[in-house]
Design a protein around this motif. Structure first.
Motif, short mmCIF file in Angstrom:
data_model
loop_
_atom_site.label_atom_id
_atom_site.label_comp_id
_atom_site.label_asym_id
_atom_site.label_seq_id
_atom_site.Cartn_x
_atom_site.Cartn_y
_atom_site.Cartn_z
N PRO A 115 0.81 -1.22 0.00
CA PRO A 115 0.00 0.00 0.00
C PRO A 115 0.84 1.27 0.00
N LEU A 139 -4.74 -0.93 5.84
CA LEU A 139 -4.59 -0.15 4.61
C LEU A 139 -4.31 1.31 4.94
N LEU A 143 -0.55 3.59 4.13
CA LEU A 143 -0.49 4.48 2.98
C LEU A 143 0.55 5.58 3.20
#
Length: 304
Positions: A115, A139, A143
């Motif tokens: 990610p 997730l 990021l």
């Protein structure tokens, strides 16, 4: 799919008995369609203005259950011009009533995609089954801090005071949609890159606002070396090929949604370009053919 520089160092991609990802090339653009799973939906929601007997006949013809059916959820990872772009993010894992959806984080790992390598996110709209994945650990916390999130300005504006007066949804859903969109905008506001009508996020990756489903609903058209593919988000549902005027209960402007759908399917039937959509059966890569007063979905041959 060649995504070498998006993989986590030292991480071996997991495999699954049932495939949940499908790679396709559009000229020089790499596309990976990923299944976020499926969620149950009342069948009548797919055609709120259809006569009950017509919807029943369509469901029977499609071998679908008459009352509750599974709604596929597809997202995509696109690689172009040195950018890695996530198109929508699925449902996430904060909705216990939908345990078979919200698979994106695990399936990115299964595909060997880190990610942190995602440079941009494109959102077709802010319904919870398109943004929920970006709100959950696994997730969100992986990021990059300089991630750019692209969506239509009209979409962000709509969710400050959303109007559900023309939708036909199960009773709890509007409040959940409202809360999820509000939370998303609060979390990602500093990273938003809103656009008005069109925006090219990477070479050959063009975002275009269509409206209809929501005021800022957008599609993503990929074009490279004479090939093209459109990720249509919620502009097209499974009944919308042979019955393009049937209205979906999640459409905030049902009449405009039908006009958008008919125009888009007509364009794709004329051009022969490929189509992917969020709620078509995985991997949903298909072509569109004109058929009488409607259209038909022509699944692409799996290339393996």
């Amino acid at each position: 799919m060649t995504l070498i520089d998006t993989s986590a160092a030292g991480t071996r991609a997991l495999d699954e008995l049932v495939p949940s990802r499908y790679a396709v090339k559009v000229g020089d653009i790499d596309v990976l369609v990923i299944s976020d799973g499926v969620l149950p939906i009342t069948a009548v929601t797919m055609a709120t203005n259809a006569a009950p007997e017509d919807l029943s006949a369509w469901l029977e013809d499609m071998y679908l259950p008459p009352e509750i059916t599974d709604w596929p959820l597809n997202v995509a990872v696109v690689r172009s011009g040195g950018k890695t772009i996530l198109v929508d993010s699925g449902l996430g894992t904060e909705f216990p009533d939908f345990p078979r959806a919200g698979q994106l984080a695990a399936r990115l790992v299964a595909a060997g995609i880190d990610p942190a390598a995602v440079t941009d996110v494109v959102l077709t709209h802010l319904h919870m089954d398109h943004i929920g994945g970006l709100l959950v650990d696994g997730l969100r916390n992986r990021l990059r801090p300089d991630l750019r999130v692209h969506l239509a300005s009209a979409e962000a504006e709509f969710w400050t005071q959303p109007d559900f007066s023309r939708t036909v949804m199960p009773a709890p859903i509007p409040d959940v949609l409202r809360r999820t969109a509000t939370r998303f905008l609060d979390v990602y506001r500093s990273q938003l890159r809103p656009f008005e009508t069109e925006y090219e996020v990477a070479p050959g990756v063009l975002l275009r606002r269509t409206g209809g489903h929501t005021p800022g609903h957008s599609i993503v058209r990929l074009e490279s070396r004479g090939e093209a593919l459109t990720f249509a988000g919620d502009a097209v549902f499974q009944p919308g090929f042979d019955n393009p005027e049937w209205q979906n209960g999640f459409e905030h402007d049902p009449e405009e949604s039908a006009r958008v759908r008919i125009r888009l399917l007509g364009e794709l039937a004329a051009s022969g370009e490929a189509l992917v959509a969020t709620h078509l059966p995985f991997p949903s890569v298909c072509h569109v053919a004109a058929a009488g007063n409607g259209f038909r979905m022509v699944p692409a041959t799996w290339d393996y």
